[in-house]
Design a protein around this motif. Structure first.
Motif, PDB file in Angstrom:
ATOM      1  N   UNK A   1      -5.796 -15.458  -3.460  1.00 22.90           N
ATOM      2  CA  UNK A   1      -4.754 -16.416  -3.084  1.00 22.90           C
ATOM      3  C   UNK A   1      -3.867 -16.695  -4.300  1.00 22.90           C
ATOM      4  N   UNK A   2      -2.565 -16.590  -4.104  1.00 23.41           N
ATOM      5  CA  UNK A   2      -1.610 -16.839  -5.179  1.00 23.41           C
ATOM      6  C   UNK A   2      -1.413 -18.339  -5.385  1.00 23.41           C
ATOM      7  N   UNK A   3      -0.671 -18.682  -6.438  1.00 28.73           N
ATOM      8  CA  UNK A   3      -0.444 -20.083  -6.741  1.00 28.73           C
ATOM      9  C   UNK A   3       0.276 -20.838  -5.646  1.00 28.73           C
ATOM     10  N   UNK A   4       1.066 -20.129  -4.842  1.00 27.83           N
ATOM     11  CA  UNK A   4       1.837 -20.767  -3.779  1.00 27.83           C
ATOM     12  C   UNK A   4       1.137 -20.698  -2.433  1.00 27.83           C
ATOM     13  N   UNK A   5      -0.106 -20.194  -2.420  1.00 26.94           N
ATOM     14  CA  UNK A   5      -0.894 -20.248  -1.196  1.00 26.94           C
ATOM     15  C   UNK A   5      -0.923 -19.004  -0.342  1.00 26.94           C
ATOM     16  N   UNK A   6      -0.075 -18.013  -0.620  1.00 27.34           N
ATOM     17  CA  UNK A   6      -0.087 -16.780   0.170  1.00 27.34           C
ATOM     18  C   UNK A   6      -1.007 -15.759  -0.481  1.00 27.34           C
ATOM     19  N   UNK A   7      -1.350 -14.685   0.242  1.00 26.30           N
ATOM     20  CA  UNK A   7      -2.200 -13.652  -0.361  1.00 26.30           C
ATOM     21  C   UNK A   7      -1.549 -13.029  -1.599  1.00 26.30           C
ATOM     22  N   UNK A   8      -2.399 -12.668  -2.558  1.00 24.35           N
ATOM     23  CA  UNK A   8      -1.963 -11.982  -3.768  1.00 24.35           C
ATOM     24  C   UNK A   8      -2.775 -10.706  -3.880  1.00 24.35           C
ATOM     25  N   UNK A   9      -2.176  -9.670  -4.444  1.00 23.99           N
ATOM     26  CA  UNK A   9      -2.716  -8.325  -4.327  1.00 23.99           C
ATOM     27  C   UNK A   9      -3.077  -7.745  -5.698  1.00 23.99           C
ATOM     28  N   UNK A  10      -4.269  -7.141  -5.796  1.00 20.98           N
ATOM     29  CA  UNK A  10      -4.736  -6.548  -7.044  1.00 20.98           C
ATOM     30  C   UNK A  10      -4.770  -5.028  -6.928  1.00 20.98           C
ATOM     31  N   UNK A  11      -4.054  -4.368  -7.836  1.00 19.50           N
ATOM     32  CA  UNK A  11      -3.958  -2.914  -7.863  1.00 19.50           C
ATOM     33  C   UNK A  11      -4.055  -2.437  -9.311  1.00 19.50           C
ATOM     34  N   UNK A  12      -4.286  -1.134  -9.520  1.00 19.48           N
ATOM     35  CA  UNK A  12      -4.174  -0.596 -10.876  1.00 19.48           C
ATOM     36  C   UNK A  12      -2.751  -0.788 -11.401  1.00 19.48           C
ATOM     37  N   UNK A  13      -2.641  -1.088 -12.668  1.00 18.62           N
ATOM     38  CA  UNK A  13      -1.331  -1.346 -13.264  1.00 18.62           C
ATOM     39  C   UNK A  13      -0.393  -0.159 -13.067  1.00 18.62           C
ATOM     40  N   UNK A  14      -0.911   1.046 -13.159  1.00 20.40           N
ATOM     41  CA  UNK A  14      -0.070   2.236 -12.998  1.00 20.40           C
ATOM     42  C   UNK A  14       0.525   2.320 -11.599  1.00 20.40           C
ATOM     43  N   UNK A  15      -0.194   1.823 -10.593  1.00 20.67           N
ATOM     44  CA  UNK A  15       0.329   1.848  -9.228  1.00 20.67           C
ATOM     45  C   UNK A  15       1.432   0.803  -9.037  1.00 20.67           C
TER      46      UNK A  15
ATOM     47  N   UNK B   1       0.825  -1.201   0.000  1.00 25.34           N
ATOM     48  CA  UNK B   1       0.000   0.000   0.000  1.00 25.34           C
ATOM     49  C   UNK B   1       0.862   1.255   0.000  1.00 25.34           C
ATOM     50  N   UNK B   2       1.898   1.258   0.815  1.00 26.29           N
ATOM     51  CA  UNK B   2       2.759   2.427   0.954  1.00 26.29           C
ATOM     52  C   UNK B   2       3.606   2.648  -0.295  1.00 26.29           C
ATOM     53  N   UNK B   3       4.316   1.627  -0.724  1.00 26.46           N
ATOM     54  CA  UNK B   3       5.258   1.790  -1.832  1.00 26.46           C
ATOM     55  C   UNK B   3       4.529   2.081  -3.140  1.00 26.46           C
ATOM     56  N   UNK B   4       3.388   1.439  -3.346  1.00 28.05           N
ATOM     57  CA  UNK B   4       2.633   1.640  -4.588  1.00 28.05           C
ATOM     58  C   UNK B   4       1.646   2.797  -4.486  1.00 28.05           C
ATOM     59  N   UNK B   5       1.555   3.413  -3.302  1.00 23.79           N
ATOM     60  CA  UNK B   5       0.711   4.583  -3.091  1.00 23.79           C
ATOM     61  C   UNK B   5      -0.748   4.291  -3.451  1.00 23.79           C
ATOM     62  N   UNK B   6      -1.265   3.231  -2.817  1.00 24.46           N
ATOM     63  CA  UNK B   6      -2.642   2.826  -3.083  1.00 24.46           C
ATOM     64  C   UNK B   6      -3.270   2.418  -1.757  1.00 24.46           C
ATOM     65  N   UNK B   7      -4.472   2.931  -1.432  1.00 25.71           N
ATOM     66  CA  UNK B   7      -5.071   2.650  -0.123  1.00 25.71           C
ATOM     67  C   UNK B   7      -5.203   1.163   0.152  1.00 25.71           C
ATOM     68  N   UNK B   8      -4.834   0.792   1.358  1.00 22.74           N
ATOM     69  CA  UNK B   8      -4.839  -0.623   1.735  1.00 22.74           C
ATOM     70  C   UNK B   8      -6.218  -1.242   1.581  1.00 22.74           C
ATOM     71  N   UNK B   9      -7.255  -0.476   1.922  1.00 27.69           N
ATOM     72  CA  UNK B   9      -8.605  -1.019   1.863  1.00 27.69           C
ATOM     73  C   UNK B   9      -9.100  -1.225   0.430  1.00 27.69           C
ATOM     74  N   UNK B  10      -8.420  -0.635  -0.543  1.00 18.42           N
ATOM     75  CA  UNK B  10      -8.807  -0.812  -1.950  1.00 18.42           C
ATOM     76  C   UNK B  10      -8.072  -1.961  -2.627  1.00 18.42           C
ATOM     77  N   UNK B  11      -7.035  -2.470  -2.007  1.00 19.44           N
ATOM     78  CA  UNK B  11      -6.262  -3.553  -2.606  1.00 19.44           C
ATOM     79  C   UNK B  11      -7.095  -4.829  -2.597  1.00 19.44           C
ATOM     80  N   UNK B  12      -7.305  -5.408  -3.763  1.00 19.93           N
ATOM     81  CA  UNK B  12      -8.029  -6.672  -3.845  1.00 19.93           C
ATOM     82  C   UNK B  12      -7.156  -7.816  -3.382  1.00 19.93           C
TER      83      UNK B  12
END
Length: 337
Positions: free
Chosen positions: A183-197, A169-180
């Motif tokens: 689950x990633x292929x290896x079982x940990x959380x995976x994060x969805x953001x705008x490509x520009x972020x 959220x901090x490095x990509x400058x995108x609100x944490x609550x907006x990050x989709x």
């Protein structure tokens, strides 16, 4: 209708792919784009350099005597070559964990000779062969250092994953609550953001001095320098990320992601690039990435010739004969003011 990628069989067009590209500067301003630069995207393994930040910030890397190659491996989607696997096992030994603690699952490694050797020895695949075992060992190291439950380190509620979410959220400058979150292929959380972020994140990875928070800036610098000094750990033999970083000799930091994502940061200009092939077919990613670099004036023909098979990837038949080629077919656009 033109498509961003054309796949030729001989001289005849056979298939096409759409692509989305975002190019931003170190202030997060969109410089160029193609397709939808704000397409909501699971950047998948392209996020691994940011997932490694808590490894540095918690002091785990220092406590467990991580070398630059270890840090690079924590950002890897590695091929499962012997030098990858042996280093993961060494890390696990230093943090007092067995291979069974890795919750990344397993799969046939990209390095087929390693898999063939395993078969000849009558042994089965284990988690260390997973391309994500370096990332998972880093997550385990952080949990151990912070005296947290190791059995649940991959769950989104775990402090390991919450720290990662905060970093992204901090490095990509995108609100944490907006990050989709999924689950990633290896079982940990995976994060969805705008490509520009995502591109902005890579701009900051390339030039971490623009990050105001000093500890985070230093962590990003450590990760960037580790990837650049040990590109072989990020991918492996004949892998685009590794070869691109090697040929550009410290200028470009690169990390691919599943479902045809590619991200690049330019140390010299502070530009961040994020690419997503719409249909998730990874065969065209390097052609798009190299075309973006060319249009931005990054690199020259001498460098491009050293990695020619990534500029126009060959189409091979079962005999490994080259019977076609994949070509980029787009022009970056500046935003309309």
């Amino acid at each position: 209708m033109n498509k961003a990628v054309q796949v030729f069989r001989g001289e005849l067009l056979e298939s096409t792919h759409d692509a989305h590209v975002a190019v931003v500067n170190s202030r997060g301003e969109l410089l160029y784009s193609y397709g939808d630069p704000d397409r909501l995207t699971f950047a998948r393994s392209s996020m691994k350099p940011f997932q490694a930040v808590p490894l540095i910030e918690t002091g785990a890397a220092e406590a467990f005597k991580y070398e630059p190659a270890d840090i690079s491996l924590s950002c890897a989607s590695h091929s499962g070559e012997d030098f990858h696997r042996s280093r993961v096992l060494t890390i696990l030994n230093r943090i007092g964990q067995k291979e069974e603690a890795l919750q990344c699952g397993t799969h046939i490694p990209r390095d087929i000779e390693s898999y063939n050797a395993l078969i000849r020895e009558g042994m089965e695949l284990t988690p260390v062969f997973s391309n994500c075992s370096g990332k998972h060992s880093g997550m385990l190291a952080t949990a151990v250092k912070m005296d947290e439950e190791v059995a649940t380190y991959r769950e989104i509620e775990h402090p390991v994953q919450q720290r990662i979410l905060e970093v992204i959220s901090d490095v990509c400058d995108y609100p944490k609550e907006k990050i989709g979150i999924s689950v990633d292929g290896c079982g940990v959380p995976v994060h969805r953001l705008p490509l520009s972020k995502v591109a902005f994140g890579f701009a900051r990875l390339a030039t971490p001095e623009v990050v105001l928070y000093q500890a985070r800036s230093q962590a990003l610098q450590t990760i960037r320098n580790s990837m650049l000094s040990h590109p072989e750990m990020v991918g492996g033999t004949d892998r685009f990320d590794s070869d691109l970083m090697r040929v550009f000799n410290g200028r470009l930091v690169a990390k691919a992601g599943a479902e045809a994502v590619q991200c690049i940061g330019d140390v010299e200009t502070g530009i961040g690039i994020a690419i997503k092939i719409e249909d998730g077919n990874g065969r065209s990613v390097s052609a798009v990435a190299m075309e973006v670099l060319k249009q931005l004036g990054i690199g020259n023909e001498v460098l491009y010739r050293q990695i020619d098979d990534y500029v126009q990837p060959p189409v091979l038949n079962m005999r490994k004969d080259k019977i076609g080629v994949i070509k980029a077919n787009f022009e970056l656009k500046q935003p309309v003011v």
